[in-house]
Write an enzyme that holds these catalytic residues in place. Structure first.
Site, PDB file in Angstrom:
ATOM      1  N   VAL A  90       0.829  -1.205   0.000  1.00 15.69           N
ATOM      2  CA  VAL A  90       0.000   0.000   0.000  1.00 15.69           C
ATOM      3  C   VAL A  90       0.870   1.265   0.000  1.00 15.69           C
ATOM      4  O   VAL A  90       0.354   2.370  -0.033  1.00 15.69           O
ATOM      5  CB  VAL A  90      -0.997  -0.008   1.195  1.00 15.69           C
ATOM      6  CG1 VAL A  90      -2.014  -1.132   1.016  1.00 15.69           C
ATOM      7  CG2 VAL A  90      -0.293  -0.144   2.535  1.00 15.69           C
ATOM      8  N   ASP A  91       2.198   1.086   0.040  1.00 19.38           N
ATOM      9  CA  ASP A  91       3.082   2.252  -0.102  1.00 19.38           C
ATOM     10  C   ASP A  91       3.178   2.619  -1.585  1.00 19.38           C
ATOM     11  O   ASP A  91       2.684   1.886  -2.449  1.00 19.38           O
ATOM     12  CB  ASP A  91       4.480   1.949   0.481  1.00 19.38           C
ATOM     13  CG  ASP A  91       5.222   0.847  -0.283  1.00 19.38           C
ATOM     14  OD1 ASP A  91       5.417   0.991  -1.509  1.00 19.38           O
ATOM     15  OD2 ASP A  91       5.606  -0.161   0.344  1.00 19.38           O
ATOM     16  N   HIS A 105      -4.153  -4.245  -3.239  1.00 16.22           N
ATOM     17  CA  HIS A 105      -4.640  -4.040  -1.860  1.00 16.22           C
ATOM     18  C   HIS A 105      -4.852  -2.554  -1.542  1.00 16.22           C
ATOM     19  O   HIS A 105      -4.967  -2.191  -0.368  1.00 16.22           O
ATOM     20  CB  HIS A 105      -3.660  -4.665  -0.846  1.00 16.22           C
ATOM     21  CG  HIS A 105      -3.670  -6.169  -0.871  1.00 16.22           C
ATOM     22  ND1 HIS A 105      -2.721  -6.941  -0.249  1.00 16.22           N
ATOM     23  CD2 HIS A 105      -4.526  -7.053  -1.454  1.00 16.22           C
ATOM     24  CE1 HIS A 105      -2.985  -8.237  -0.443  1.00 16.22           C
ATOM     25  NE2 HIS A 105      -4.063  -8.324  -1.180  1.00 16.22           N
ATOM     26  N   SER A 173       5.352 -13.603   1.226  1.00 17.26           N
ATOM     27  CA  SER A 173       5.389 -14.901   1.917  1.00 17.26           C
ATOM     28  C   SER A 173       4.432 -15.912   1.300  1.00 17.26           C
ATOM     29  O   SER A 173       4.453 -17.084   1.657  1.00 17.26           O
ATOM     30  CB  SER A 173       5.045 -14.710   3.393  1.00 17.26           C
ATOM     31  OG  SER A 173       3.750 -14.159   3.516  1.00 17.26           O
ATOM     32  N   ASN A 197      13.217 -13.875  -3.014  1.00 14.96           N
ATOM     33  CA  ASN A 197      12.846 -13.624  -1.612  1.00 14.96           C
ATOM     34  C   ASN A 197      14.070 -13.780  -0.722  1.00 14.96           C
ATOM     35  O   ASN A 197      15.067 -14.386  -1.111  1.00 14.96           O
ATOM     36  CB  ASN A 197      11.766 -14.645  -1.204  1.00 14.96           C
ATOM     37  CG  ASN A 197      10.804 -14.080  -0.182  1.00 14.96           C
ATOM     38  OD1 ASN A 197      10.267 -12.995  -0.374  1.00 14.96           O
ATOM     39  ND2 ASN A 197      10.578 -14.798   0.903  1.00 14.96           N
TER      40      ASN A 197
HETATM   41  P1  OAD Z   1       4.761 -10.843   4.554  1.00 14.35           P
HETATM   42  O1  OAD Z   1       5.238 -10.065   5.748  1.00 14.35           O
HETATM   43  O2  OAD Z   1       3.777 -11.922   4.775  1.00 14.35           O
HETATM   44  O3  OAD Z   1       6.026 -11.495   3.804  1.00 14.35           O
HETATM   45  C1  OAD Z   1       7.162 -10.734   3.489  1.00 14.35           C
HETATM   46  C2  OAD Z   1       8.159 -11.633   2.779  1.00 14.35           C
HETATM   47  O4  OAD Z   1       9.273 -10.827   2.395  1.00 14.35           O
HETATM   48  C3  OAD Z   1       8.720 -12.774   3.633  1.00 14.35           C
HETATM   49  O5  OAD Z   1       8.676 -13.998   2.890  1.00 14.35           O
HETATM   50  C4  OAD Z   1      10.172 -12.362   3.904  1.00 14.35           C
HETATM   51  O6  OAD Z   1      11.061 -13.459   3.967  1.00 14.35           O
HETATM   52  C5  OAD Z   1      10.473 -11.491   2.686  1.00 14.35           C
HETATM   53  N1  OAD Z   1      11.500 -10.467   2.927  1.00 14.35           N
HETATM   54  C6  OAD Z   1      11.762  -9.760   4.055  1.00 14.35           C
HETATM   55  N2  OAD Z   1      12.766  -8.891   3.866  1.00 14.35           N
HETATM   56  C7  OAD Z   1      13.160  -9.035   2.573  1.00 14.35           C
HETATM   57  C8  OAD Z   1      14.174  -8.431   1.754  1.00 14.35           C
HETATM   58  N3  OAD Z   1      14.987  -7.474   2.221  1.00 14.35           N
HETATM   59  N4  OAD Z   1      14.285  -8.844   0.478  1.00 14.35           N
HETATM   60  C9  OAD Z   1      13.483  -9.816  -0.037  1.00 14.35           C
HETATM   61  N5  OAD Z   1      12.523 -10.421   0.686  1.00 14.35           N
HETATM   62  C10 OAD Z   1      12.357 -10.037   1.964  1.00 14.35           C
HETATM   63  O7  OAD Z   1       4.217  -9.755   3.508  1.00 14.35           O
HETATM   64  P2  OAD Z   1       3.295  -9.972   2.223  1.00 14.35           P
HETATM   65  O8  OAD Z   1       3.546 -11.290   1.604  1.00 14.35           O
HETATM   66  O9  OAD Z   1       3.443  -8.758   1.384  1.00 14.35           O
HETATM   67  O10 OAD Z   1      -2.478  -7.383   3.218  1.00 14.35           O
HETATM   68  O11 OAD Z   1       1.856  -9.958   2.869  1.00 14.35           O
HETATM   69  C11 OAD Z   1       0.730 -10.062   2.033  1.00 14.35           C
HETATM   70  C12 OAD Z   1      -0.416  -9.259   2.590  1.00 14.35           C
HETATM   71  O12 OAD Z   1      -0.645  -9.608   3.947  1.00 14.35           O
HETATM   72  C13 OAD Z   1      -0.189  -7.752   2.651  1.00 14.35           C
HETATM   73  O13 OAD Z   1      -0.459  -7.106   1.446  1.00 14.35           O
HETATM   74  C14 OAD Z   1      -1.131  -7.315   3.722  1.00 14.35           C
HETATM   75  C15 OAD Z   1      -0.807  -8.391   4.720  1.00 14.35           C
HETATM   76  O14 OAD Z   1      -1.714  -8.614   5.718  1.00 14.35           O
HETATM   77  C16 OAD Z   1      -3.444  -6.626   3.751  1.00 14.35           C
HETATM   78  O15 OAD Z   1      -3.252  -5.855   4.673  1.00 14.35           O
HETATM   79  C17 OAD Z   1      -4.780  -6.840   3.117  1.00 14.35           C
END
Ligand code: OAD
Length: 228
Positions: A90-91, A105, A173, A197
């Protein structure tokens, strides 16, 4: 490869100082998701939900795109084929880097009236007492998709996945649907799939290829390879 579809998640913005959700110290380890990211939570305590998003908006405004956002913008500008970018974030760091993204989202910097659907640029802080600029009702909220709501542009995204030659998931994730199902959709359509990732995610086995490491390093290297 004529068409690349990229899905990004919170991991791509981690090195810009914006927290992820499910990692150690992530947003959902500090806040109760059902209180701040559901329509029911908003109905119960709108001020609490606005406080949560006001704080996140403040963080996002102070953040700058990192090398991964910049590399994706470069790929969109220079790649001979089509590069469709879909983000769960959302950024607005993809836009700040010069890319064009579908925000499935929603966006922190946009506001919406739940009564009449009018949308406008969100002010730095929103309050439960704010009236809609169009209909005057106090039904304003961040233009963000909450759990239990339908993400934006799903048909458009589905069409892109149907015709993708390469699908990449970056910094996500794979725990939240429907985005987590995009890899299977792209695969069904015949696309090669790559997960980029920090670590192998829980859904890593669904991907053909893995590029492991911080996005600020792995994404520019991947983009260099595609543009070579
Ligand atoms: P998550 O917090 O679930 O996952 C973030 C992923 O990024 C993890 O697999 C980490 O290992 C990886 N990660 C962390 N730092 C990193 C880096 N420097 N480089 C590469 N990878 C890195 O976040 P999302 O998958 O985006 O939705 O979550 C999905 C949705 O859940 C979001 O859009 C939000 C949330 O609840 C809503 O709010 C509707």
């Amino acid at each position: 490869m004529d068409k690349i579809v990229i899905l990004t998640g919170a991991g791509i913005s981690a090195e810009s100082g914006l927290g992820t959700f499910r990692d150690e110290g992530g947003v959902w380890t500090k806040y109760d998701l059902s209180e701040v990211a559901t329509p029911e939570g908003f109905a119960r305590d709108p001020a609490k939900v606005h406080d949560f998003y006001n704080a996140r908006r403040k963080n996002a405004v102070g953040a700058s795109p990192n090398a991964a956002h910049v590399a994706i913008a470069r790929l969109q500008a220079k790649y001979a084929g089509e590069v469709i970018l879909v983000t769960q974030n959302v950024d607005s760091l993809h836009e700040a880097a010069g890319a064009e993204a579908i925000h499935m989202h929603g966006r922190l910097d946009r506001a919406i009236c739940a009564a009449c659907n009018a949308r406008w640029d969100a002010p730095p802080e929103m309050f439960a007492t704010d009236a809609c600029r169009v209909c005057g009702k106090t039904a304003t909220r961040p233009d963000i998709v909450w759990f239990g709501e339908v993400p934006k542009a799903l048909h458009v995204i589905g069409d892109h996945l149907e015709s993708a030659d390469l699908f990449a998931a970056i910094g996500t994730s794979g725990q939240v649907y429907p985005a987590a199902g995009f890899v299977a959709e792209a695969k069904r359509a015949g696309a090669r799939t790559v997960e980029i990732n920090l670590e192998r995610s829980d859904v890593a086995s669904l991907f053909d290829e893995h590029r492991i490491g911080p996005a600020s390093e792995t994404v520019p290297a991947w983009v260099d390879m595609l543009l070579r």
